[in-house]
Design an enzyme around this catalytic site. Structure first.
Site, PDB file in Angstrom:
ATOM      1  N   ASP A   1       0.785  -1.194   0.032  1.00  0.00           N
ATOM      2  CA  ASP A   1       0.076   0.184   0.131  1.00  0.00           C
ATOM      3  C   ASP A   1       0.651   1.297  -0.044  1.00  0.00           C
ATOM      4  OD1 ASP A   1      -2.377  -1.260   0.175  1.00  0.00           O
ATOM      5  OD2 ASP A   1      -2.054  -1.798   2.467  1.00  0.00           O
TER       6      ASP A   1
ATOM      7  N   TYR B   1       7.170 -10.053   6.077  1.00  0.00           N
ATOM      8  CA  TYR B   1       7.086  -8.737   6.353  1.00  0.00           C
ATOM      9  C   TYR B   1       7.861  -8.528   7.613  1.00  0.00           C
ATOM     10  CZ  TYR B   1       3.425  -7.870   2.985  1.00  0.00           C
ATOM     11  OH  TYR B   1       2.694  -7.597   1.688  1.00  0.00           O
TER      12      TYR B   1
END
Length: 466
Positions: A125, A197
């Site tokens: 994002d 992540y």
């Protein structure tokens, strides 16, 4: 009547002589004007011919080249971009994908972004970075047509230097790290085994052990609808995702020149098969609340239990700045760091020097901030606090000691508030904290999907009527 200066030589001329002289000058003037016009026309033609030559460049002959399927490993700092995926308006919403396509087109590695079999492993994002993003696509190759062999007639074929070529055309904060040959049916999205992540944060007053206990509850396969943002247009009905790793570790390297020595950096290492929209940031937000002891680790169990919590409570998600797509795992990918094994060292050296240069810039800026932070932090509270706040134990304390003391609630005679940590230096100050279990909830996923269907039907009907 006096004569004009310079006219003495014409005073004795007859009328006929004067007319002949005038006609002579007129003919000369016309001749000069014609020559000047012709010269200008010739010059204009030359310029037009030059411009025509530059604008009518020979089109690239794709028929001379073969096409092969490759994967690219990409690193990017996402802070200045509107996300990885292009939104179609690069001027207002610049994306990493948009810059990548632009570089591929300029290098004549692809002819059309919509016709190159493009696939991406993760869709990060706005503001989220990536150090191990992977995409796959079909690109121009120097290999002979109709063969996958690098050897033809005992002569080694030099492949296109994909890494160096693209890095010369990309912005400073986007780099190609490696490339790998892949099969025609390879997909960076569907062939990915897992995504990893990292979320960096400062320990401060957070209870790390409590956060570790909570993070373990994410392990396994669960319904994560209460840890994501539901988009009705996607019509997602399956919110089960599998978490393979959820650890909170200290960052191994130390930051020198840190004015607040106790502010150690930690990282939330998270690996799973796939993730929902904003899932990692909502997970991190809950871990921050637990680390601040505003929630207990059991809140995670309640949010994962859809019978107990059928709709997501309204709570803020963590900042995007510290989040990094660190790695994408694939089977049998052989990453190459140069055109071939013989050029890997030079390519990697150039890459390292470039990244070092960018690191130097950001570290220098960080040092300037650290200097200012140190100077402010050393200021004495006795000189700063208002009289009504001196009753709090501020004797011989500095501003730094007070702001990062164990008591993170600042009180005065007029207000009382607490700061909710959101990561990346962001905090949300509120007067009274409301427990997650007592917060208002969003619509259920089923409700959002149904509302979107109804809206879509109305829009379709309006289009038919018009």
């Amino acid at each position: 009547m006096s004569q004009l200066p310079g006219n003495e030589k014409y005073s004795n001329w007859t009328r006929k002589q004067l007319i002949e002289k005038l006609l002579f000058y007129e003919s000369k003037l016309e001749e000069n004007t014609l020559n000047s016009t012709n010269s200008q026309i010739i010059l204009t033609k030359k310029v037009d011919k030059k411009n025509k030559k530059s604008t009518s460049a020979r089109p690239f002959d794709w028929s001379k080249y073969s096409i092969r399927s490759i994967a690219l490993k990409i690193a990017y700092l996402g802070w200045n971009y509107s996300g990885f995926a292009s939104q179609g308006n690069e001027d207002d919403f610049p994306s990493i994908e948009g810059h990548l396509f632009k570089a591929l087109l300029n290098a004549k590695l692809i002819a059309d972004p919509s016709d190159c079999n493009f696939s991406k492993c993760g869709r990060t994002d706005k503001g989220v970075s990536g150090l191990g993003q992977v995409v796959s696509l079909d690109v121009r190759s120097n290999l002979p047509k109709n063969t996958s062999s690098d050897i033809t007639n005992n002569k080694k074929i030099e492949e296109v230097p994909y890494i160096d070529t693209l890095n010369r055309l990309l912005p400073d904060d986007i780099r190609i790290l490696a490339w790998a040959p892949v099969d025609k049916d390879f997909s960076a999205r569907f062939n990915c085994k897992s995504r990893k992540y990292k979320y960096f944060f400062v320990r401060g007053n957070l209870d790390i052990e409590l956060m570790r206990e909570a993070a373990n509850r994410f392990l396994g396969t669960h319904d994560f609808r209460n840890f994501c943002k539901v988009d009705g247009s996607k019509q997602i009905t399956n919110f089960e995702r599998t978490i393979l790793e959820a650890r909170i570790d200290p960052v191994q390297y130390k930051h020198q020149d840190n004015p607040l020595e106790f502010r150690e950096f930690y990282v939330f290492n998270l690996r799973g098969t796939a993730f929902l929209w904003h899932q990692v940031r909502f997970m991190m937000s809950i871990l921050f609340l637990i680390g601040q002891k505003l929630e207990s680790p059991s809140i995670i169990d309640n949010l994962l239990d859809i019978t107990k919590t059928p709709a997501k409570p309204n709570y803020e998600m963590a900042s995007e700045i510290p989040l990094v797509l660190y790695d994408c795992e694939f089977d049998n990918l052989e990453w190459q760091y140069g055109r071939d094994s013989g050029t890997s060292f030079n390519t990697l050296s150039r890459l390292y020097k470039h990244v070092y240069g960018q690191w130097y810039i950001h570290t220098t800026k960080s040092l300037v901030y650290s200097t200012l932070l140190y100077d402010l932090g050393e200021m004495s509270l006795n000189q700063l606090m208002q009289n009504e706040m001196k009753e709090q134990n501020t004797q011989n304390k500095s501003l730094k000691d007070f702001v990062y003391s164990d008591n993170n609630i600042i009180t005065s005679s007029t207000n009382a508030s607490t700061s909710i940590i959101l990561g990346g230096g962001k905090e949300h100050r509120i007067r009274n904290y409301v427990k997650i279990s007592n917060k208002k909830t969003c619509d259920t996923a089923e409700s959002k999907n149904e509302k979107y269907k109804v809206k879509r039907i109305k829009l379709d009907n309006n289009e038919i009527e018009t």
